[in-house]
Design a protein around this motif. Sequence first.
Motif, short mmCIF file in Angstrom:
data_model
loop_
_atom_site.label_atom_id
_atom_site.label_comp_id
_atom_site.label_asym_id
_atom_site.label_seq_id
_atom_site.Cartn_x
_atom_site.Cartn_y
_atom_site.Cartn_z
N ALA A 95 -15.20 -1.71 34.72
CA ALA A 95 -16.11 -0.70 35.28
C ALA A 95 -15.33 0.22 36.21
N ASP A 96 -15.82 1.42 36.37
CA ASP A 96 -15.28 2.35 37.35
C ASP A 96 -16.08 2.19 38.63
N TYR A 97 -15.39 1.96 39.74
CA TYR A 97 -16.04 1.83 41.03
C TYR A 97 -16.51 3.21 41.47
N ASP A 98 -17.76 3.31 41.95
CA ASP A 98 -18.32 4.61 42.32
C ASP A 98 -18.99 4.54 43.70
N GLY A 99 -18.45 3.75 44.60
CA GLY A 99 -18.99 3.66 45.94
C GLY A 99 -19.78 2.38 46.17
N TYR A 100 -20.49 2.33 47.28
CA TYR A 100 -21.30 1.16 47.58
C TYR A 100 -22.67 1.61 48.06
N TYR A 101 -23.62 0.69 47.99
CA TYR A 101 -25.01 1.00 48.34
C TYR A 101 -25.52 0.02 49.38
N CYS A 102 -26.18 0.57 50.38
CA CYS A 102 -26.93 -0.23 51.35
C CYS A 102 -28.35 0.30 51.37
N PRO A 103 -29.34 -0.57 51.22
CA PRO A 103 -30.72 -0.08 51.25
C PRO A 103 -31.08 0.45 52.62
N ALA A 114 -23.48 -3.20 48.32
CA ALA A 114 -23.38 -3.63 46.93
C ALA A 114 -22.56 -2.57 46.20
N SER A 115 -21.70 -3.00 45.31
CA SER A 115 -20.87 -2.07 44.56
C SER A 115 -21.74 -1.22 43.63
N ILE A 116 -21.39 0.06 43.52
CA ILE A 116 -21.98 0.93 42.52
C ILE A 116 -20.92 1.10 41.45
N LEU A 117 -21.28 0.77 40.21
CA LEU A 117 -20.31 0.77 39.12
C LEU A 117 -20.77 1.66 37.99
N GLY A 156 -16.27 8.98 24.36
CA GLY A 156 -15.69 8.31 23.20
C GLY A 156 -14.25 7.94 23.49
N ASP A 157 -13.79 6.88 22.86
CA ASP A 157 -12.40 6.48 22.97
C ASP A 157 -11.99 5.85 21.64
N VAL A 158 -10.86 5.17 21.61
CA VAL A 158 -10.37 4.59 20.35
C VAL A 158 -11.32 3.53 19.80
N TYR A 159 -12.20 2.99 20.63
CA TYR A 159 -13.14 1.96 20.19
C TYR A 159 -14.47 2.55 19.72
N GLY A 160 -14.66 3.85 19.87
CA GLY A 160 -15.89 4.48 19.42
C GLY A 160 -16.65 5.18 20.52
N ASP A 161 -17.85 5.61 20.17
CA ASP A 161 -18.71 6.33 21.11
C ASP A 161 -19.36 5.36 22.10
N TYR A 162 -19.70 5.87 23.25
CA TYR A 162 -20.37 5.07 24.26
C TYR A 162 -21.16 5.98 25.18
N LEU A 163 -22.05 5.38 25.98
CA LEU A 163 -22.73 6.06 27.07
C LEU A 163 -22.19 5.48 28.38
N ARG A 164 -22.20 6.28 29.41
CA ARG A 164 -21.78 5.83 30.73
C ARG A 164 -23.03 5.40 31.51
N PHE A 165 -23.07 4.13 31.91
CA PHE A 165 -24.19 3.58 32.67
C PHE A 165 -23.76 3.36 34.10
N ARG A 166 -24.53 3.87 35.04
CA ARG A 166 -24.24 3.69 36.47
C ARG A 166 -25.29 2.74 37.02
N MET A 167 -24.84 1.73 37.76
CA MET A 167 -25.79 0.73 38.27
C MET A 167 -25.30 0.15 39.58
N ILE A 168 -26.24 -0.40 40.31
CA ILE A 168 -25.91 -1.10 41.54
C ILE A 168 -25.67 -2.55 41.17
N VAL A 218 -18.63 -6.77 43.61
CA VAL A 218 -18.56 -6.96 42.16
C VAL A 218 -17.71 -5.84 41.57
N SER A 219 -16.78 -6.18 40.69
CA SER A 219 -15.90 -5.17 40.11
C SER A 219 -16.29 -4.80 38.69
N ARG A 220 -17.18 -5.58 38.07
CA ARG A 220 -17.72 -5.22 36.76
C ARG A 220 -18.96 -6.05 36.49
#
Length: 171
Positions: free
Chosen positions: A42-50, A62-65, A92-104, A109-111
């Motif tokens: 996963a790509d790390y995209d910051g952290y979240y605190c409620p 909590a990690s945002i990935l 898309g990459d050599v393994y095919g198409d994908y969507l990017r999902f962002r989640m807390i 957590v690194s992935r």
Amino acid sequence: MRLFPVLAAAMFAASATGATDTEESDEPEVFAAVFELHDDPADYDGYYCPPDPDENSICLGASILIQKGEIVRYLGAEPPRNHALLRKARGGDVYGDYLRFRMIAGHSVSRVLPGRFVAVLEPTANGYVFVQWKEDMTHGRPCLPSFVVAHYGDRLDLSSGSEKADGSVCF
């Protein structure tokens, strides 16, 4: 005389956010779906605190990935095939198409482990699909618990599901 600056500020704020009198709702567009996360880092995209009203509370964050995956099936209403925000989240990459999902995720957590999940998804203008809520499938069936059904209400078209006695909806 003081009312004019307040009104002007309110009108400016509404125009800056794109709000108009004809909009039905300020709520983001969401879909219920089964999605699958790929076994990729996963790509790390910051952290979240409620938000917490107690100024002395401590949040470890909590990690945002952002992780690659795909939508397996929509539950209820399906967005149009050429949905602009979903197109923007595609890659898309050599393994095919994908969507990017962002989640807390959890603290440090690194992935997120790969697998299939039932979720409420929000396509965003930022080039990813935000996972507002996700859970493992119940005995291989996608079910939305009663608190999710109550929270999202009519924003999710769940008419093709079957409602259980506890208020959950399964497909």
